[in-house]
Design an enzyme around this catalytic site. Structure first.
Site, short mmCIF file in Angstrom:
data_model
loop_
_atom_site.label_atom_id
_atom_site.label_comp_id
_atom_site.label_asym_id
_atom_site.label_seq_id
_atom_site.Cartn_x
_atom_site.Cartn_y
_atom_site.Cartn_z
N ARG A 95 0.84 -1.20 0.00
CA ARG A 95 0.00 0.00 0.00
C ARG A 95 0.88 1.25 0.00
O ARG A 95 0.59 2.23 -0.70
CB ARG A 95 -0.92 0.02 1.22
CG ARG A 95 -1.65 1.35 1.34
CD ARG A 95 -2.59 1.45 2.50
NE ARG A 95 -3.19 2.78 2.53
CZ ARG A 95 -4.27 3.12 3.21
NH1 ARG A 95 -4.90 2.22 3.93
NH2 ARG A 95 -4.74 4.35 3.19
N ASN A 149 -10.88 -4.14 -0.53
CA ASN A 149 -10.86 -2.99 -1.44
C ASN A 149 -9.92 -3.22 -2.62
O ASN A 149 -8.96 -3.98 -2.50
CB ASN A 149 -10.42 -1.74 -0.67
CG ASN A 149 -11.57 -1.09 0.07
OD1 ASN A 149 -12.69 -1.06 -0.41
ND2 ASN A 149 -11.29 -0.56 1.26
N CYS A 170 -19.36 -2.26 2.20
CA CYS A 170 -18.55 -1.10 2.58
C CYS A 170 -19.18 -0.49 3.82
O CYS A 170 -20.40 -0.57 4.02
CB CYS A 170 -18.53 -0.09 1.43
SG CYS A 170 -17.53 1.39 1.75
N HIS A 200 -17.36 3.68 -3.38
CA HIS A 200 -16.51 4.85 -3.19
C HIS A 200 -16.73 5.91 -4.28
O HIS A 200 -15.91 6.80 -4.46
CB HIS A 200 -15.03 4.45 -3.11
CG HIS A 200 -14.70 3.77 -1.82
ND1 HIS A 200 -13.41 3.40 -1.48
CD2 HIS A 200 -15.47 3.37 -0.79
CE1 HIS A 200 -13.42 2.81 -0.29
NE2 HIS A 200 -14.67 2.78 0.14
N TYR A 251 -15.28 10.18 -0.70
CA TYR A 251 -14.29 9.82 -1.72
C TYR A 251 -14.41 10.67 -2.98
O TYR A 251 -13.48 10.70 -3.80
CB TYR A 251 -14.41 8.34 -2.07
CG TYR A 251 -13.86 7.44 -0.99
CD1 TYR A 251 -12.53 7.03 -1.01
CD2 TYR A 251 -14.65 7.02 0.06
CE1 TYR A 251 -12.01 6.22 -0.01
CE2 TYR A 251 -14.15 6.22 1.07
CZ TYR A 251 -12.83 5.81 1.03
OH TYR A 251 -12.32 5.02 2.03
#
Length: 433
Positions: A95, A149, A170, A200, A251
């Site tokens: 990440r 995700n 979510c 998102h 988002y």
């Protein structure tokens, strides 16, 4: 009903205590018999810590739930009623690479969207489909509840390339319900929200409190809109919201406020303080807390991790399926014509009726141009990302990233891909790099 076997893939995640708390709070109804926590060898230490805390939580609850921590995914899946996926291929190390590589190239670095979310999807798709293959053979009647995700893309890959019963989840929608219930001092059952979009990239097109539309409270300056703690808080321009005629989820700031967010990220990049760095710090603190032999409940600090109430969404969904309540949940499912401007076989996030045997999205129909433009744009990117992630086609991979609204050109996409492919080589077997 009773004697459920629930398997959590990514069981060594810091989120697992949140899930276990939800199960404990609803055990009288769910009667979970076994909870299997699955992880990989690289996550051995975390899995061991989570196993210890889980057993203490069960003991403190007074219930009898068998906790099994294992690296044997097939054994854990065999005969399960529900498989919950909350995995992170490459762990937090990758990440960080996703974010830093993106920002270094002058584009937004984020876990679920842009170049970072794209690379996370490519790493994850082969793994999730491998899990689905196991499910088809060992637990053909099980439901797959996917939290991994980018949830919409990962769920779409399963919908298109497996026969598994899958629902993407979510925590964003349930947080909206909680926020508005608290703001209006009513029960969550008194709150009704119309959602349109994909994971998102979700718009709230109407808000009802006890049957009365209150969305204009937002447009008239009521500022207590729920914002996720992991998203920069720049606020919203009320004139923009009025002309949008909807409430954008947090988002959306990566699209609607991209200049400000990129500037902030560039400053964080120079200080080595991106969101990935913050998450790694929170994770270290959490696992130190989890090791305390006197700890037997979920610590409050877990809410800083960004996934608050996700267990409530998961457990409420399991209850609806098991009890056949026909309740409304906001889920990631196959479109099937619910949003008319999107392809039928793609994954959307909308209100759905949940029954024991099926989940049915409610009709949304036509959407306004100001929503439709961005929605179709990002969905096309997601479609190509699924295709690239499954087939390992570098040309499609380049087209997918080029299409993303946060990537300014094909040349920029190509430069990012070249570097990210080399960094992620061992996680991308489909591309034969």
């Amino acid at each position: 009903m009773g004697g459920l076997k629930i398997t959590v893939i990514g069981g060594g995640s810091s989120y697992t205590p949140e899930l276990l708390e939800g199960i404990i709070n609803n055990q009288k109804l769910l009667r979970v018999e076994e909870l299997w926590l699955v992880d990989i060898e690289e996550g051995k230490q975390k899995l061991s810590i989570i196993e210890g805390l889980s057993k203490r939580m069960i003991q403190a609850s007074g219930y009898s739930i068998k906790i099994v921590a294992t690296f044997n995914r097939q054994e854990a899946i065999k005969g399960a009623d529900y498989i919950i996926t909350q995995l992170r291929v490459g762990q937090l190390k990758m990440r960080r690479y996703d974010e830093y590589t993106s920002i270094k190239h002058g584009v937004i670095g984020q876990e679920t969207t842009g170049a970072g979310g794209y690379m996370k999807a490519l790493r994850t798709i082969p793994v999730i489909l491998d899990i689905c293959n196991d499910m088809e053979q060992l637990a053909p009647k099980a439901w797959l509840l996917n939290f991994t995700n980018p949830a919409g893309i990962v769920t779409e890959a399963v919908l298109k390339y497996s026969n598994v019963k899958v629902i993407g989840l979510c925590n964003n929608p349930i947080n909206y319900y909680k926020k508005f219930a608290a703001a209006y001092n009513v029960s969550m059952k008194d709150v009704s929200i119309n959602f349109t979009g994909i994971n998102h990239l979700l718009w709230l097109t109407d808000l009802y409190i006890r049957g009365e539309s209150r969305i204009k409270d937002i447009f008239n300056g009521w500022s207590n809109i729920y914002e996720a703690k992991n998203i920069p808080d720049f606020g919203w321009d009320l004139d923009f919201l009025r002309s949008l005629d909807a409430i954008p989820c947090g988002y959306h700031k990566y699209y609607y406020q991209s200049d400000r967010i990129l500037q902030q990220q560039l400053e964080e990049f120079k200080r080595n303080e991106t969101r990935a760095d913050q998450v790694q710090k929170i994770e270290r603190e959490l696992f130190k807390i989890y090791q305390n032999p006197k700890l037997s409940k979920k610590p409050k600090v877990l809410e800083q991790r960004g996934g608050a109430y996700y267990s409530e969404a998961a457990v409420n969904l399991i209850k609806s399926i098991e009890l056949n309540t026909k309740e409304i949940h906001t889920l990631n499912v196959r479109n099937n014509g619910s949003i008319s401007c999107l392809p039928i076989n793609t994954c959307i996030e909308v209100n759905c009726v949940v029954e024991r045997h099926q989940v049915t999205p409610l009709q949304v129909g036509q959407v306004s141009p100001q929503i439709r433009g961005l929605l179709q744009h990002v969905k096309a990117y997601e479609e190509l990302t699924v295709e690239a992630g499954v087939n390992g086609d570098k040309g499609v991979a380049h087209q997918a990233l080029t299409l993303h609204p946060l990537i300014p050109s094909a040349e920029k996409a190509n430069a990012i891909l070249k570097e990210m492919f080399m960094i992620n080589k061992k996680f991308l077997p489909q591309f034969k790099i």
